[in-house]
Enzyme design. Structure first.
Site, PDB file in Angstrom:
ATOM      1  N   ARG A  53      31.270 -12.196  18.350  1.00 42.97           N
ATOM      2  CA  ARG A  53      30.903 -11.123  19.295  1.00 42.97           C
ATOM      3  C   ARG A  53      30.791 -10.414  20.562  1.00 42.97           C
ATOM      4  O   ARG A  53      31.337 -11.083  21.172  1.00 42.97           O
ATOM      5  CB  ARG A  53      29.151 -10.828  19.095  1.00 42.97           C
ATOM      6  CG  ARG A  53      28.624 -10.708  17.953  1.00 42.97           C
ATOM      7  CD  ARG A  53      26.858 -10.854  17.716  1.00 42.97           C
ATOM      8  NE  ARG A  53      26.281 -10.377  16.463  1.00 42.97           N
ATOM      9  CZ  ARG A  53      26.171  -9.276  15.668  1.00 42.97           C
ATOM     10  NH1 ARG A  53      27.037  -8.381  15.845  1.00 42.97           N
ATOM     11  NH2 ARG A  53      24.882  -9.250  14.220  1.00 42.97           N
TER      12      ARG A  53
ATOM     13  N   GLY B  36      30.906  -3.057  13.495  1.00 44.63           N
ATOM     14  CA  GLY B  36      29.533  -2.015  13.485  1.00 44.63           C
ATOM     15  C   GLY B  36      30.337  -0.698  14.774  1.00 44.63           C
ATOM     16  O   GLY B  36      31.456  -1.305  15.055  1.00 44.63           O
TER      17      GLY B  36
ATOM     18  N   GLY C  56      29.372  -2.032  17.695  1.00 43.12           N
ATOM     19  CA  GLY C  56      29.475  -2.124  18.863  1.00 43.12           C
ATOM     20  C   GLY C  56      30.921  -2.108  18.979  1.00 43.12           C
ATOM     21  O   GLY C  56      31.700  -2.337  19.434  1.00 43.12           O
TER      22      GLY C  56
ATOM     23  N   THR D  55      29.419  -2.671   8.514  1.00 38.78           N
ATOM     24  CA  THR D  55      28.085  -3.482   8.540  1.00 38.78           C
ATOM     25  C   THR D  55      26.927  -3.822   7.180  1.00 38.78           C
ATOM     26  O   THR D  55      26.709  -2.414   6.631  1.00 38.78           O
ATOM     27  CB  THR D  55      27.747  -2.707   9.795  1.00 38.78           C
ATOM     28  OG1 THR D  55      25.618  -3.185   9.396  1.00 38.78           O
ATOM     29  CG2 THR D  55      26.614  -1.829   9.417  1.00 38.78           C
TER      30      THR D  55
ATOM     31  N   ASP E 172      23.740  -3.927   7.016  1.00 45.31           N
ATOM     32  CA  ASP E 172      22.749  -2.696   7.772  1.00 45.31           C
ATOM     33  C   ASP E 172      23.163  -1.067   7.156  1.00 45.31           C
ATOM     34  O   ASP E 172      21.699  -0.700   7.195  1.00 45.31           O
ATOM     35  CB  ASP E 172      22.483  -3.002   9.310  1.00 45.31           C
ATOM     36  CG  ASP E 172      21.558  -4.546   9.498  1.00 45.31           C
ATOM     37  OD1 ASP E 172      22.330  -4.839   8.901  1.00 45.31           O
ATOM     38  OD2 ASP E 172      21.402  -4.817  10.832  1.00 45.31           O
TER      39      ASP E 172
ATOM     40  N   GLY F 231      18.243  -6.488   9.177  1.00 43.33           N
ATOM     41  CA  GLY F 231      18.119  -5.680   8.856  1.00 43.33           C
ATOM     42  C   GLY F 231      16.814  -5.220  10.454  1.00 43.33           C
ATOM     43  O   GLY F 231      16.307  -4.995  10.530  1.00 43.33           O
ATOM     44  N   ARG F 232      18.443  -5.350  11.557  1.00 44.67           N
ATOM     45  CA  ARG F 232      17.642  -5.887  12.712  1.00 44.67           C
ATOM     46  C   ARG F 232      16.937  -4.615  13.127  1.00 44.67           C
ATOM     47  O   ARG F 232      16.134  -4.457  13.618  1.00 44.67           O
ATOM     48  CB  ARG F 232      18.945  -5.966  13.882  1.00 44.67           C
ATOM     49  CG  ARG F 232      18.769  -6.343  14.927  1.00 44.67           C
ATOM     50  CD  ARG F 232      19.707  -6.002  16.119  1.00 44.67           C
ATOM     51  NE  ARG F 232      20.970  -6.674  15.913  1.00 44.67           N
ATOM     52  CZ  ARG F 232      21.961  -6.685  15.477  1.00 44.67           C
ATOM     53  NH1 ARG F 232      22.224  -5.150  15.278  1.00 44.67           N
ATOM     54  NH2 ARG F 232      22.946  -7.472  15.272  1.00 44.67           N
TER      55      ARG F 232
ATOM     56  N   TYR G 279      21.234 -15.843   5.960  1.00 43.98           N
ATOM     57  CA  TYR G 279      22.981 -14.720   6.553  1.00 43.98           C
ATOM     58  C   TYR G 279      23.335 -15.153   4.628  1.00 43.98           C
ATOM     59  O   TYR G 279      24.401 -14.095   4.758  1.00 43.98           O
ATOM     60  CB  TYR G 279      23.979 -15.958   6.697  1.00 43.98           C
ATOM     61  CG  TYR G 279      23.432 -16.114   7.594  1.00 43.98           C
ATOM     62  CD1 TYR G 279      23.804 -15.096   8.888  1.00 43.98           C
ATOM     63  CD2 TYR G 279      22.259 -16.896   9.282  1.00 43.98           C
ATOM     64  CE1 TYR G 279      23.376 -15.023  10.355  1.00 43.98           C
ATOM     65  CE2 TYR G 279      21.644 -16.730  10.474  1.00 43.98           C
ATOM     66  CZ  TYR G 279      22.299 -15.800  10.742  1.00 43.98           C
ATOM     67  OH  TYR G 279      22.088 -15.490  12.687  1.00 43.98           O
TER      68      TYR G 279
ATOM     69  N   ARG H  78      25.381 -11.770   3.410  1.00 45.23           N
ATOM     70  CA  ARG H  78      26.332 -11.539   4.299  1.00 45.23           C
ATOM     71  C   ARG H  78      27.350 -12.161   3.933  1.00 45.23           C
ATOM     72  O   ARG H  78      28.487 -12.017   4.310  1.00 45.23           O
ATOM     73  CB  ARG H  78      26.270 -10.922   5.769  1.00 45.23           C
ATOM     74  CG  ARG H  78      25.606 -12.105   6.389  1.00 45.23           C
ATOM     75  CD  ARG H  78      25.501 -11.396   8.066  1.00 45.23           C
ATOM     76  NE  ARG H  78      25.912 -12.156   8.773  1.00 45.23           N
ATOM     77  CZ  ARG H  78      25.998 -11.692  10.036  1.00 45.23           C
ATOM     78  NH1 ARG H  78      25.080 -11.443  10.660  1.00 45.23           N
ATOM     79  NH2 ARG H  78      26.239 -13.715  10.461  1.00 45.23           N
TER      80      ARG H  78
HETATM   81  O1  F6P Z   1      24.072  -6.512  11.774  1.00 46.79           O
HETATM   82  C1  F6P Z   1      23.926  -7.244  11.235  1.00 46.79           C
HETATM   83  C2  F6P Z   1      23.311  -7.783  10.977  1.00 46.79           C
HETATM   84  O2  F6P Z   1      23.034  -9.336  10.014  1.00 46.79           O
HETATM   85  C3  F6P Z   1      21.809  -7.922  11.535  1.00 46.79           C
HETATM   86  O3  F6P Z   1      21.518  -7.724  10.016  1.00 46.79           O
HETATM   87  C4  F6P Z   1      21.576  -8.969  11.964  1.00 46.79           C
HETATM   88  O4  F6P Z   1      20.142  -9.035  12.458  1.00 46.79           O
HETATM   89  C5  F6P Z   1      22.820  -9.592  12.439  1.00 46.79           C
HETATM   90  O5  F6P Z   1      24.060  -8.512  12.661  1.00 46.79           O
HETATM   91  C6  F6P Z   1      22.923 -11.337  13.086  1.00 46.79           C
HETATM   92  O6  F6P Z   1      23.795 -11.776  13.428  1.00 46.79           O
HETATM   93  P1  F6P Z   1      24.224 -13.098  14.248  1.00 46.79           P
HETATM   94  O7  F6P Z   1      22.914 -13.742  13.650  1.00 46.79           O
HETATM   95  O8  F6P Z   1      25.159 -13.450  13.393  1.00 46.79           O
HETATM   96  O9  F6P Z   1      24.363 -12.256  15.734  1.00 46.79           O
END
Ligand code: F6P
Length: 443
Positions: free
Chosen positions: A154, A179, A181, A208, A210, A254-255, A362, A365
């Site tokens: 990230r 995504g 960012g 993504t 989301d 789903g942030r 997780y 995904r």
């Molecule tokens: O953006 C996708 C996503 O899966 C969100 O739904 C979730 O909040 C976030 O990533 C969590 O990502 P990580 O824990 O890897 O930073």
């Protein structure tokens, strides 16, 4: 000018409609904004052709169609492509990597394709991640693995350093799989290349679970994540039905957007309450979640709640704001909060309940992509290669109105897409669950 449309597109009607819809009383319209008037129509053919003789009228907003062009910019034999995968994991990343390699190699004859390790960190020499050569043999079977064979990270890295690294590796075309960012990072890269007068094409591929990227029908991974979420909801429903006063509570990723929660709840048709970040709800009062839950248990003996992780944040103690390395706000645990509140409420009212809380986290995904997402990944990747080979840059490939298009990256980087509380998706959720449009809130 008189408005006319082809006679064969008329829908016959049995007669006029003199009666009000019952939905008018039941808030289907969520405030009235989403009722459809008879004059609203969708363009049947949204393809337009512009030429120097017949340019498009300025008010016709249109985007470029994706696909192979007759003439390309880069000489494939002298071209180096690179792929970087950024942000959180997502089903289908390996499908995209594989398809880029296969298409660039077999479709165009590009023989040097680099895999950049661990997201944008790969382009900061400080981390020392050497790129790997991606060949058809090397990627042939990676679609059977979840995650990203390249790894991700990230957060951004300085654009100037990243462009210098691309130049050092001799890259002409960079594919950024990520995504919002990550696409902001791609925009910065593109601008830095342009500032230097460089010849590196930067093409984004929208990733993504989301589904919160702007100006596209969907991002890859979303369908897979939703069907995985659906399986969890089905299990939670079985648990809820299996006990007297059984409550299933499912928290889904789903942030800031509730698309997964809505899609999975609609697919299962068993959820009684769907809570998403876009729609405020309250716990207390006659229309609050707790009373609604009481009524549901009295009438049906069990209940199922689906909550997106970013929902109801205003209910949680506001700790000092924490962010992840991409700058996304880290949310409090709404699932744990709901569990505690519901259990305390029924304990006080001396009602025996059995609450099963499931957070697949997780699980949504890390899985491999479904066939539909796989095909989607393949299409996005091949369109990205077509675009890059023509020298297009500063763009993202996307599906828009079921067609593959090129979007300027700055559009995608503008922000995120959210469920429209006045729109058809949310209205459909309200109809399916029967939950009040305003649960525990007065506005
Ligand atoms: O953006 C996708 C996503 O899966 C969100 O739904 C979730 O909040 C976030 O990533 C969590 O990502 P990580 O824990 O890897 O930073």
């Amino acid at each position: 000018m008189a408005f006319s449309f082809h006679r064969s597109l008329f829908i016959p009607r049995l007669g006029p409609c003199p009666l009000p819809s019952p939905g008018l009383d039941r808030e289907w319209g969520c405030g009235g904004a989403s009722w459809i008037s008879d004059g609203e129509r969708i363009l049947l053919d949204d393809t337009v052709r512009a030429s120097s003789d017949t340019p498009l009228p300025e008010e016709w907003v249109s985007v470029e169609k994706a696909g192979p062009r007759r003439r390309i910019f880069f000489d494939p034999a002298a071209t180096t492509c690179a792929v970087v995968t950024c942000g959180g994991l997502c089903p289908g990343i390996n499908d995209v990597i594989r398809s880029i390699v296969m298409h660039a190699h077999y479709g165009y004859g590009v023989h040097r394709i680099l895999g950049l390790r661990y997201g944008y960190e790969a382009l900061n020499s400080r981390f020392g991640h050497a790129p790997v050569e991606l060949t058809p043999e090397r990627v042939a079977k990676i679609q059977h693995l979840g995650g990203s064979v390249l790894g991700t990270s990230r957060g951004p890295q300085p654009a100037s350093e990243m462009v210098s690294q691309l130049e050092a590796h001799g890259v002409q075309a960079l594919f950024v799989v990520g995504g919002d960012g990550s696409q902001r990072g791609a925009r910065d890269l593109y601008e830095e290349v342009a500032r230097r007068g460089g010849r590196i094409s930067v093409v984004g591929i929208p990733k993504t679970i989301d589904n919160d990227l702007l100006y596209m029908d969907r991002s890859f991974g979303y369908l897979t994540a939703s069907s995985e979420a659906f399986r969890t909801i089905e299990v939670a429903h079985a648990e809820a039905r299996g006990a007297r006063n059984g409550i299933g509570l499912v928290k889904l990723m789903g942030r800031d957007s509730g698309f997964i929660a809505c899609a999975a709840a609609l697919a299962s048709a068993e959820a009684n309450f769907v809570l998403i970040p876009e729609v405020r709800f309250g716990m207390d009062g006659e229309s609050g979640l707790l009373r609604c839950l009481e009524r549901r248990l009295r009438e049906r003996g069990h209940a199922l709640i689906v909550v997106a992780e970013g929902a109801g944040q205003h209910l949680l103690p506001q700790e000092a704001t924490r962010s992840d390395r991409s700058g996304n706000k880290k949310h409090g645990d709404i699932g744990a909060y709901l569990k505690a509140q519901i259990e305390a409420h029924f304990h006080t009212s001396k009602t025996d309940i059995t609450l099963k809380y499931i957070d697949p986290g997780y699980q949504l995904r890390g899985v491999v992509a479904t066939p539909e997402d796989r095909t989607f990944c393949l299409q996005l990747a091949r369109h990205a290669v077509h675009a890059a080979m023509t020298g297009r840059t500063g763009m993202v490939v996307a599906l828009w109105h079921q067609r593959y298009v090129h979007l300027p990256v700055h559009l995608v980087a503008e922000g995120i897409r959210r469920v429209n509380p006045e729109g058809d998706l949310w209205r459909c959720v309200l109809e399916s669950t029967g939950q009040p449009a305003r649960m525990g809130v007065s506005i």
